[in-house]
Write an enzyme that holds these catalytic residues in place. Structure first.
Site, PDB file in Angstrom:
ATOM      1  N   ASP A 137       0.877  -1.170   0.000  1.00  0.00           N
ATOM      2  CA  ASP A 137       0.000   0.000   0.000  1.00  0.00           C
ATOM      3  C   ASP A 137       0.914   1.220   0.000  1.00  0.00           C
ATOM      4  OD1 ASP A 137      -1.892   1.954   0.272  1.00  0.00           O
ATOM      5  OD2 ASP A 137      -3.063   0.880   1.790  1.00  0.00           O
TER       6      ASP A 137
ATOM      7  N   THR B 149      -4.830   7.677   2.620  1.00  0.00           N
ATOM      8  CA  THR B 149      -4.759   8.675   1.538  1.00  0.00           C
ATOM      9  C   THR B 149      -5.580   9.920   1.870  1.00  0.00           C
ATOM     10  OG1 THR B 149      -4.301   7.053  -0.176  1.00  0.00           O
ATOM     11  CG2 THR B 149      -5.309   9.078  -0.906  1.00  0.00           C
TER      12      THR B 149
HETATM   13  C1  IPD Z   1      -7.817   3.049   4.158  1.00  0.00           C
HETATM   14  C2  IPD Z   1      -7.324   3.335   5.541  1.00  0.00           C
HETATM   15  C3  IPD Z   1      -8.504   3.542   6.477  1.00  0.00           C
HETATM   16  C4  IPD Z   1      -9.442   2.362   6.474  1.00  0.00           C
HETATM   17  C5  IPD Z   1      -9.872   2.037   5.063  1.00  0.00           C
HETATM   18  C6  IPD Z   1      -8.657   1.806   4.183  1.00  0.00           C
HETATM   19  P1  IPD Z   1      -6.371   3.941   2.075  1.00  0.00           P
HETATM   20  O1  IPD Z   1      -6.743   2.863   3.248  1.00  0.00           O
HETATM   21  O2  IPD Z   1      -6.547   2.268   6.028  1.00  0.00           O
HETATM   22  O3  IPD Z   1      -8.088   3.700   7.825  1.00  0.00           O
HETATM   23  O4  IPD Z   1     -10.569   2.673   7.248  1.00  0.00           O
HETATM   24  O5  IPD Z   1     -10.698   0.892   5.113  1.00  0.00           O
HETATM   25  O6  IPD Z   1      -9.065   1.473   2.889  1.00  0.00           O
HETATM   26  O7  IPD Z   1      -7.472   3.905   1.086  1.00  0.00           O
HETATM   27  O8  IPD Z   1      -6.212   5.253   2.735  1.00  0.00           O
HETATM   28  O9  IPD Z   1      -5.101   3.349   1.540  1.00  0.00           O
HETATM   29 CA    CA Z   2      -4.975   1.300   2.612  1.00  0.00          CA
HETATM   30 CA    CA Z   3      -3.668   3.390  -0.157  1.00  0.00          CA
END
Ligand code: IPD
Ligand code: CA
Ligand code: CA
Length: 264
Positions: free
Chosen positions: A80, A85
């Site tokens: 990741d 993000t």
């Molecule tokens: C997200 C973050 C967030 C969680 C989401 C994820 P991203 O990842 O980890 O805390 O609640 O389910 O998808 O999209 O920011 O890489």
């Molecule tokens: Ca993530």
């Molecule tokens: Ca991400």
């Protein structure tokens, strides 16, 4: 290998720190709130190149290019580029780069780097979990004395009612609750005893692959929310904690489900 990965993940962190969001557009992916920026792509492409150089036989699964079910046979990096993000784009300053190396469906190395605090969490299977070179352990707290962090599965709002009603129930049974915006860091906070229990009802393998090893090497427990081993192939719920808080969770969760549906 681990030393080289530490250098690579910090290089990725430098890209995040030097990002100028005022010159970047947010692009929506699957749903409102699910974004990608030019920096997610830039970090991922840098990692793809560097990891290929390090271990040419390993496949590369990155959030910004993978859509299909993940096959973790042989060597495989699960990455990741920016976990958190939305935090990154809002300059909330709580995001991380996450790199896992899997071999035949098991995670053998995991690194999660928060460039804002210069905190590098890492683990190698069988060798313990570390934060900036110091050994870390999960807490021994009981759930009633503990902090619960949870994720809101923001890209699947059908989970909202179940997620927040459980958070409300746990809020009354524990000390307090937190929602940080980075699942990888939430899990590392479990591994380092900064938090005692974590759950999220839907996460992708790149959100939790690296941190799952960091949790188990810190003597914690991580499963899905049915108590089953994580598979790293597709989306899954995730539950993690120190042994005591994890154990206490099942009693409280039974009570929660009984009150909601009448069955246990
Ligand atoms: C997200 C973050 C967030 C969680 C989401 C994820 P991203 O990842 O980890 O805390 O609640 O389910 O998808 O999209 O920011 O890489
Ligand atoms: Ca993530
Ligand atoms: Ca991400």
């Amino acid at each position: 290998m681990l030393e080289e990965l530490c250098v690579i993940v910090k290089k990725a962190g430098d890209i995040i720190l030097s990002a100028d969001m005022s010159k970047t557009r947010l692009e929506q992916k699957s749903s409102p709130g699910d974004f990608v920026t030019a920096f997610d792509i830039a970090v991922q492409e840098m990692l793809r190149e560097e990891l290929k150089r390090l271990l040419p036989e390993a496949r590369f699964i990155g959030e910004e290019s993978s859509r299909e079910e993940i096959d973790t046979k042989g060597y495989c990096f699960i990455v990741d580029p920016i976990d958190g993000t939305a935090n990154f784009a809002w300059d909330y300053r709580h995001s991380a780069v996450s790199i896992a190396l899997a071999y035949n469906e098991k995670i053998i190395m995991g690194l999660v780097y928060n460039p804002y605090l210069d905190e590098l969490f890492y683990a190698e299977a069988g060798k313990g979990a570390f934060l900036n070179g110091n050994r870390i352990w999960v807490s021994k707290r009981r759930l009633k004395d503990g902090l619960v962090c949870f994720g809101s599965s923001p890209y699947d709002k059908t989970k909202a009612e179940a997620t927040f009603s459980l958070a409300g129930f746990l809020y009354k049974k524990a000390l307090d609750v937190r929602r940080s915006g980075s699942a990888a860091l939430d899990l590392c906070y479990i591994a380092s005893g900064r938090c005692d229990l974590f759950y999220e009802m839907s996460l992708s393998p790149w959100d939790y692959a690296a941190a799952s090893l960091i949790v188990t090497e810190a003597d914690g427990v991580i499963t899905n929310m049915r108590g089953e081993r994580l598979q790293f192939r597709e989306k899954s719920s995730v539950l993690a904690g120190g042994r005591n808080a994890y154990h206490d969770f099942w009693r409280v969760y039974g009570e929660f489900r009984y009150r909601r549906t009448g069955d246990d």
